[in-house]
Design an enzyme around this catalytic site. Sequence first.
Site, mmCIF file in Angstrom:
data_model
loop_
_atom_site.group_PDB
_atom_site.id
_atom_site.type_symbol
_atom_site.label_atom_id
_atom_site.label_comp_id
_atom_site.label_asym_id
_atom_site.label_seq_id
_atom_site.Cartn_x
_atom_site.Cartn_y
_atom_site.Cartn_z
ATOM 1 C CE LYS A 1 3.100 20.373 69.793
ATOM 2 N NZ LYS A 1 2.042 20.862 70.222
ATOM 3 C CE1 TYR B 1 5.329 21.107 74.304
ATOM 4 C CE2 TYR B 1 4.283 18.911 74.959
ATOM 5 C CZ TYR B 1 5.573 20.048 73.778
ATOM 6 O OH TYR B 1 4.895 19.897 72.182
ATOM 7 C CG ASN C 1 -0.284 23.179 68.295
ATOM 8 O OD1 ASN C 1 0.441 22.274 68.249
ATOM 9 N ND2 ASN C 1 0.055 24.381 68.767
ATOM 10 C CG HIS D 1 7.506 20.581 69.094
ATOM 11 N ND1 HIS D 1 7.041 21.497 70.435
ATOM 12 C CD2 HIS D 1 8.664 20.657 69.036
ATOM 13 C CE1 HIS D 1 8.575 22.314 70.612
ATOM 14 N NE2 HIS D 1 9.802 21.571 70.258
ATOM 15 C CD GLU E 1 12.870 21.444 71.922
ATOM 16 O OE1 GLU E 1 11.640 22.211 72.866
ATOM 17 O OE2 GLU E 1 12.382 21.658 70.851
HETATM 18 P P1 IDP Z 1 4.453 26.404 70.733
HETATM 19 O O1 IDP Z 1 4.146 24.645 70.461
HETATM 20 O O2 IDP Z 1 3.942 27.469 69.320
HETATM 21 O O3 IDP Z 1 5.879 27.154 71.149
HETATM 22 P P2 IDP Z 1 4.247 26.484 73.379
HETATM 23 O O4 IDP Z 1 3.256 28.193 74.378
HETATM 24 O O5 IDP Z 1 5.459 26.478 73.436
HETATM 25 O O6 IDP Z 1 3.455 26.954 71.880
HETATM 26 O O7 IDP Z 1 3.576 25.628 74.295
HETATM 27 C C1 IDP Z 1 3.651 24.126 74.004
HETATM 28 C C2 IDP Z 1 1.922 23.768 73.727
HETATM 29 O O8 IDP Z 1 1.039 23.782 74.384
HETATM 30 C C3 IDP Z 1 1.353 24.297 71.832
HETATM 31 O O9 IDP Z 1 1.630 23.615 71.376
HETATM 32 C C4 IDP Z 1 -0.166 23.188 73.055
HETATM 33 O O10 IDP Z 1 0.144 22.091 72.182
HETATM 34 C C5 IDP Z 1 -0.270 24.150 73.913
HETATM 35 N N1 IDP Z 1 -0.405 24.991 74.403
HETATM 36 C C6 IDP Z 1 -0.269 26.303 74.510
HETATM 37 N N2 IDP Z 1 -0.838 27.202 75.084
HETATM 38 C C7 IDP Z 1 -2.222 26.690 75.195
HETATM 39 C C8 IDP Z 1 -3.316 27.008 76.280
HETATM 40 O O11 IDP Z 1 -3.212 28.459 76.108
HETATM 41 N N3 IDP Z 1 -4.821 26.382 75.915
HETATM 42 C C9 IDP Z 1 -3.855 24.642 76.344
HETATM 43 N N4 IDP Z 1 -2.618 24.494 74.389
HETATM 44 C C10 IDP Z 1 -1.729 25.330 75.183
HETATM 45 MG MG MG Z 2 6.987 26.215 72.581
#
Ligand code: IDP
Ligand code: MG
Length: 138
Positions: free
Chosen positions: A9, A49, A112, A115, A126
């Site tokens: 990312k 997304y 984070n 992905h 994807e």
């Molecule tokens: P994942 O990437 O671990 O699968 P997902 O729930 O699919 O997590 O969420 C997609 C992305 O959205 C996350 O990787 C993160 O960058 C962002 N994200 C998820 N939950 C939150 C939140 O509560 N606050 C802000 N960003 C979030």
């Molecule tokens: Mg996800």
Amino acid sequence: MQRTLAIIKPDAIRNNYQGKIIDHLLDKGLRIVAAELTWLTTEDAREFYAVHKERPFYDDLVEFMTSGPCMPMVLEHENAVSYFREVIGTTNPEEADEGTVRKLYAESLQNNAIHGSDSPENAQKEIAFFFSARDIIS
Ligand code: IDP
Ligand code: MG
């Protein structure tokens, strides 16, 4: 062998962690069968997304994912989808296990670092979002 989609990312690229992250993935036995450096448009990020479009963090997530270049990659491994989710760690890096990519390289819950697809079906979708068959080596 199964395939999954990874994206290094924009935060990780800004922090110059892409080399360390790729090294980490190779050390974990993942095989890179496709890779590119790209800068997502808002339309692309919204589509990628779309599953999260009702979530409160969606607009910020789209803004973050379009804030700089990122590196989508196709990775191959036995049970690649679940294995790779283990390698990257939980969504929130503060809760991630020691030694996971997110624990080592993420900035925050949103920023984070990486992905990973969450199911084999989504991995296929994807991968097709970024790569055509001719982009992926066998
Ligand atoms: P994942 O990437 O671990 O699968 P997902 O729930 O699919 O997590 O969420 C997609 C992305 O959205 C996350 O990787 C993160 O960058 C962002 N994200 C998820 N939950 C939150 C939140 O509560 N606050 C802000 N960003 C979030
Ligand atoms: Mg996800």
